[in-house]
Design a protein around this motif. Structure first.
Motif, PDB file in Angstrom:
ATOM      1  N   ALA A 145      -4.336 -11.050  -9.020  1.00 37.36           N
ATOM      2  CA  ALA A 145      -4.740 -11.217  -7.830  1.00 37.36           C
ATOM      3  C   ALA A 145      -4.034 -11.372  -6.612  1.00 37.36           C
ATOM      4  CB  ALA A 145      -5.424 -12.820  -8.145  1.00 37.36           C
ATOM      5  N   PRO A 146      -2.969 -11.711  -6.832  1.00 39.19           N
ATOM      6  CA  PRO A 146      -2.073 -11.746  -5.529  1.00 39.19           C
ATOM      7  C   PRO A 146      -1.448 -10.450  -5.256  1.00 39.19           C
ATOM      8  CG  PRO A 146      -1.390 -13.535  -6.839  1.00 39.19           C
ATOM      9  CD  PRO A 146      -2.291 -12.721  -7.762  1.00 39.19           C
ATOM     10  N   ILE A 147      -1.813  -9.565  -6.302  1.00 35.15           N
ATOM     11  CA  ILE A 147      -0.899  -8.303  -5.997  1.00 35.15           C
ATOM     12  C   ILE A 147      -2.111  -7.151  -5.331  1.00 35.15           C
ATOM     13  CG2 ILE A 147       0.150  -6.381  -7.025  1.00 35.15           C
ATOM     14  CD1 ILE A 147       1.245  -8.752  -9.051  1.00 35.15           C
ATOM     15  N   ILE A 148      -3.213  -6.923  -6.336  1.00 34.59           N
ATOM     16  CA  ILE A 148      -4.206  -6.033  -5.912  1.00 34.59           C
ATOM     17  C   ILE A 148      -4.706  -6.370  -4.486  1.00 34.59           C
ATOM     18  CG2 ILE A 148      -6.504  -4.799  -6.638  1.00 34.59           C
ATOM     19  CD1 ILE A 148      -4.027  -4.369  -8.408  1.00 34.59           C
ATOM     20  N   ILE A 173      -0.657  -1.497  -4.067  1.00 33.70           N
ATOM     21  CA  ILE A 173      -1.344  -0.933  -4.995  1.00 33.70           C
ATOM     22  C   ILE A 173      -0.558  -0.280  -6.140  1.00 33.70           C
ATOM     23  CG2 ILE A 173      -2.628   1.126  -5.216  1.00 33.70           C
ATOM     24  CD1 ILE A 173      -3.667   0.874  -2.551  1.00 33.70           C
ATOM     25  N   LEU A 174       0.425   0.388  -5.927  1.00 33.21           N
ATOM     26  CA  LEU A 174       1.051   0.985  -6.904  1.00 33.21           C
ATOM     27  C   LEU A 174       1.643  -0.153  -7.762  1.00 33.21           C
ATOM     28  CD1 LEU A 174       2.893   4.210  -5.610  1.00 33.21           C
ATOM     29  CD2 LEU A 174       0.943   4.031  -7.376  1.00 33.21           C
ATOM     30  N   PRO A 175       2.406  -1.213  -7.318  1.00 32.62           N
ATOM     31  CA  PRO A 175       2.936  -2.272  -8.071  1.00 32.62           C
ATOM     32  C   PRO A 175       1.897  -2.708  -8.917  1.00 32.62           C
ATOM     33  CG  PRO A 175       3.839  -2.388  -6.173  1.00 32.62           C
ATOM     34  CD  PRO A 175       2.788  -1.105  -5.807  1.00 32.62           C
ATOM     35  N   GLY A 176       0.767  -3.138  -8.485  1.00 35.16           N
ATOM     36  CA  GLY A 176      -0.356  -3.675  -9.311  1.00 35.16           C
ATOM     37  C   GLY A 176      -0.890  -3.050 -10.311  1.00 35.16           C
ATOM     38  N   VAL A 177      -0.839  -1.630 -10.046  1.00 38.06           N
ATOM     39  CA  VAL A 177      -1.390  -0.767 -10.995  1.00 38.06           C
ATOM     40  C   VAL A 177      -0.105  -0.514 -12.141  1.00 38.06           C
ATOM     41  CG1 VAL A 177      -1.817   1.746 -11.664  1.00 38.06           C
ATOM     42  CG2 VAL A 177      -2.749   0.899  -9.551  1.00 38.06           C
ATOM     43  N   LEU A 178       1.074  -0.695 -11.911  1.00 35.20           N
ATOM     44  CA  LEU A 178       2.127  -0.525 -12.961  1.00 35.20           C
ATOM     45  C   LEU A 178       1.945  -1.761 -13.676  1.00 35.20           C
ATOM     46  CD1 LEU A 178       5.000   1.074 -10.896  1.00 35.20           C
ATOM     47  CD2 LEU A 178       3.916   1.953 -12.699  1.00 35.20           C
ATOM     48  N   ASP A 352      13.886  -3.118   4.062  1.00 37.26           N
ATOM     49  CA  ASP A 352      12.656  -2.586   4.751  1.00 37.26           C
ATOM     50  C   ASP A 352      11.865  -3.924   4.669  1.00 37.26           C
ATOM     51  OD1 ASP A 352       9.571  -1.909   4.967  1.00 37.26           O
ATOM     52  OD2 ASP A 352      10.888  -0.102   5.747  1.00 37.26           O
ATOM     53  N   PRO A 353      11.277  -4.626   5.852  1.00 38.78           N
ATOM     54  CA  PRO A 353      10.409  -5.734   5.467  1.00 38.78           C
ATOM     55  C   PRO A 353       9.294  -5.573   4.725  1.00 38.78           C
ATOM     56  CG  PRO A 353      10.298  -4.753   7.699  1.00 38.78           C
ATOM     57  CD  PRO A 353      11.354  -4.033   7.205  1.00 38.78           C
ATOM     58  N   ILE A 354       8.664  -4.395   4.587  1.00 43.55           N
ATOM     59  CA  ILE A 354       7.507  -4.120   3.719  1.00 43.55           C
ATOM     60  C   ILE A 354       8.004  -4.558   2.383  1.00 43.55           C
ATOM     61  CG2 ILE A 354       5.542  -2.611   3.117  1.00 43.55           C
ATOM     62  CD1 ILE A 354       5.313  -3.596   5.615  1.00 43.55           C
ATOM     63  N   HIS A 355       9.013  -3.773   1.899  1.00 45.76           N
ATOM     64  CA  HIS A 355       9.620  -3.776   0.620  1.00 45.76           C
ATOM     65  C   HIS A 355      10.082  -5.095   0.216  1.00 45.76           C
ATOM     66  CE1 HIS A 355      13.215  -2.791  -2.256  1.00 45.76           C
ATOM     67  NE2 HIS A 355      12.219  -2.712  -2.897  1.00 45.76           N
ATOM     68  N   PHE A 356      10.922  -5.803   1.088  1.00 46.43           N
ATOM     69  CA  PHE A 356      11.071  -7.028   0.963  1.00 46.43           C
ATOM     70  C   PHE A 356      10.114  -8.049   0.395  1.00 46.43           C
ATOM     71  CE2 PHE A 356      12.021 -11.336   2.619  1.00 46.43           C
ATOM     72  CZ  PHE A 356      13.283 -11.706   1.609  1.00 46.43           C
ATOM     73  N   GLY A 357       8.982  -7.970   1.275  1.00 42.19           N
ATOM     74  CA  GLY A 357       7.779  -8.582   1.222  1.00 42.19           C
ATOM     75  C   GLY A 357       6.902  -8.373  -0.142  1.00 42.19           C
ATOM     76  N   ILE A 358       7.065  -7.189  -0.830  1.00 46.48           N
ATOM     77  CA  ILE A 358       6.417  -6.843  -1.948  1.00 46.48           C
ATOM     78  C   ILE A 358       7.207  -7.640  -3.140  1.00 46.48           C
ATOM     79  CG2 ILE A 358       5.802  -5.238  -3.735  1.00 46.48           C
ATOM     80  CD1 ILE A 358       3.820  -5.325  -1.088  1.00 46.48           C
ATOM     81  N   VAL A 359       8.423  -7.339  -2.846  1.00 48.38           N
ATOM     82  CA  VAL A 359       9.316  -8.011  -3.877  1.00 48.38           C
ATOM     83  C   VAL A 359       9.348  -9.691  -4.021  1.00 48.38           C
ATOM     84  CG1 VAL A 359      11.919  -8.510  -4.779  1.00 48.38           C
ATOM     85  CG2 VAL A 359      10.917  -6.238  -3.973  1.00 48.38           C
TER      86      VAL A 359
END
Length: 423
Positions: A145-148, A173-178, A352-359
């Motif tokens: 839920a918090p990823i997709i 999207i890709l991390p959620g699918v993985l 990258d702030p996007i990359h950091f945010g996803i992690v």
């Protein structure tokens, strides 16, 4: 130290998690001598619930009760099974797939686990799956839920970090699918090891009958999807519409529900919602105490002085975030951590702030199903009547898969950035 020891002692004494969280805040106030904080204590606890979106929680609990009472959940699960070939553990895959669909609609782990615990777990138990395993798969599905997208965590991070929320959605999207594919592989392994029931063999006529019978029931998830994605209703309002549909379909279409069944469903939903909401309020006041004690800022200063490597920094940060996620809900954790660590990540390590945010968001998500706070874990435990300790043990393999995906993202940032850049 006082907070940690007090919390551990109360848990070992057998105090319920929600009461322990609330009591630790009072203990810290008494020990610190800052009794003025007592004036803010009830306000902080109420503040954890003072959110219009939180109203969706009891409404989705109520929706689950009506769907079960009216035979709607059973027909939706039968429809999903009719779409599968004969497969060991088919209902477990259906559960996980339904969780992914609900994740893309709700964006809330607690609401997702709430409705799936009422919908999927009883059907899996009837089919011969152990209740504890069924509850664990449902709770693990809540991690999506918090990823997709749409994700509440990504929205909050985007606002605080001043990055485009749309790019955060695409990057997730890709991390959620993985993670979803990793969970599917784990279910396949569990199906063989635990000898899950096979999907029953169905003739073409049986499959067609399952589709026809499920058409009225399919109006309920369809109404949620259309109303939210079409902008006609919020998740809270869509839960009201879906609950009314469930009553009408249960009373007049399937006729498995009577007017007398409505009141017991309301009472059951009220009890379940009260327990979960008090847990959320207690977690909020506990997070307030940790913030006031200035624990995160001190840890950030220590962590940034350990290494010059961005990858090693993220690995060390992940260990810290795992600890934070165990004692704090993701939303207050993000509000607390981002202002402290984002300048270090982007300014010192050039991340990258996007990359950091996803992690960051992925890691804090794990805390939703880990003790001692884990609102998703305890929500699943309360609604399925499976002991939280047993549920936590069964969730370890799912957490390992999710953490492996986080490690892949740390080492190969393009997993999060490539799709956003391409679009």
């Amino acid at each position: 130290m006082t907070v940690g020891l007090s919390f551990l002692g109360l848990l070992l004494a057998g105090l319920p998690i929600s009461l322990a969280l609330a009591a630790v805040a009072l203990i810290y106030i008494a020990v610190s001598g800052n009794l003025v904080l007592l004036q803010s204590y009830p306000q902080q606890m109420f503040g954890g619930l003072e959110n219009y979106g939180m109203l969706a929680l009891p409404l989705f609990i109520l929706l689950g009760e009506f769907m079960n009472a009216g035979g709607i959940g059973r027909r939706l699960m039968a429809l999903a099974l009719a779409a599968l070939p004969q497969l060991r553990g088919g209902l477990a895959y259906v559960n996980l797939g339904a969780n992914m669909m609900m994740a893309s609609i709700l964006g809330s782990t607690v609401a997702q686990i709430t409705i799936m615990a009422r919908l999927a777990v009883p059907e899996m138990e009837k089919a011969g799956y152990p209740r504890d395993v069924s509850a664990a798969i449902t709770a693990a599905g809540g991690l999506l839920a918090p990823i997709i997208p749409p994700s509440m965590l990504f929205i909050i991070y985007g606002v605080i970090a001043q990055v485009p929320i749309g790019e955060m959605f695409v990057a997730g999207i890709l991390p959620g699918v993985l993670i979803f594919l990793g969970f599917c592989g784990l279910i396949g392994w569990m199906a063989q090891r635990r000898d899950f029931p096979r999907t029953p063999r169905m003739t073409r006529a049986e499959r067609l009958r399952a589709v026809v019978e499920a058409l009225p029931a399919a109006l309920i998830p369809l109404s949620i999807i259309v109303s939210i994605l079409g902008g006609f209703a919020t998740p809270t309002e869509s839960a009201v519409v879906a609950s009314l549909l469930a009553i009408l379909i249960g009373l007049f279409v399937y006729r498995e529900m009577t007017v007398a069944d409505i009141w017991p469903a309301l009472v059951s939903a009220g009890r379940g919602a009260a327990v979960v909401l008090f847990l959320i309020a207690s977690a909020q006041v506990f997070a307030w105490v940790i913030t006031f004690a200035n624990v995160p800022a001190a840890v950030a200063a220590w962590l940034s002085g350990l290494t010059d490597s961005p990858v090693l920094f993220l690995l060390l940060l992940n260990l810290l975030l795992l600890g934070v996620g165990m004692v704090m809900d993701p939303i207050p954790a993000i509000i607390l951590i981002v202002p402290v660590f984002l300048p270090v990540a982007t300014g010192v390590y050039g991340l990258d702030p996007i990359h950091f945010g996803i992690v960051l968001c992925l890691n804090l998500t794990l805390g939703l199903v880990t003790p001692p706070v884990g609102t998703g874990l305890f929500t699943a435990s309360l609604l399925t009547r499976v002991r939280a300790e047993r549920l936590a043990a069964l969730l370890v393999p799912f957490l390992a898969v999710a953490f492996l995906v986080i490690l892949l993202i740390i080492v190969w940032p393009e997993i999060t950035l490539a799709l956003a850049r391409w679009l």
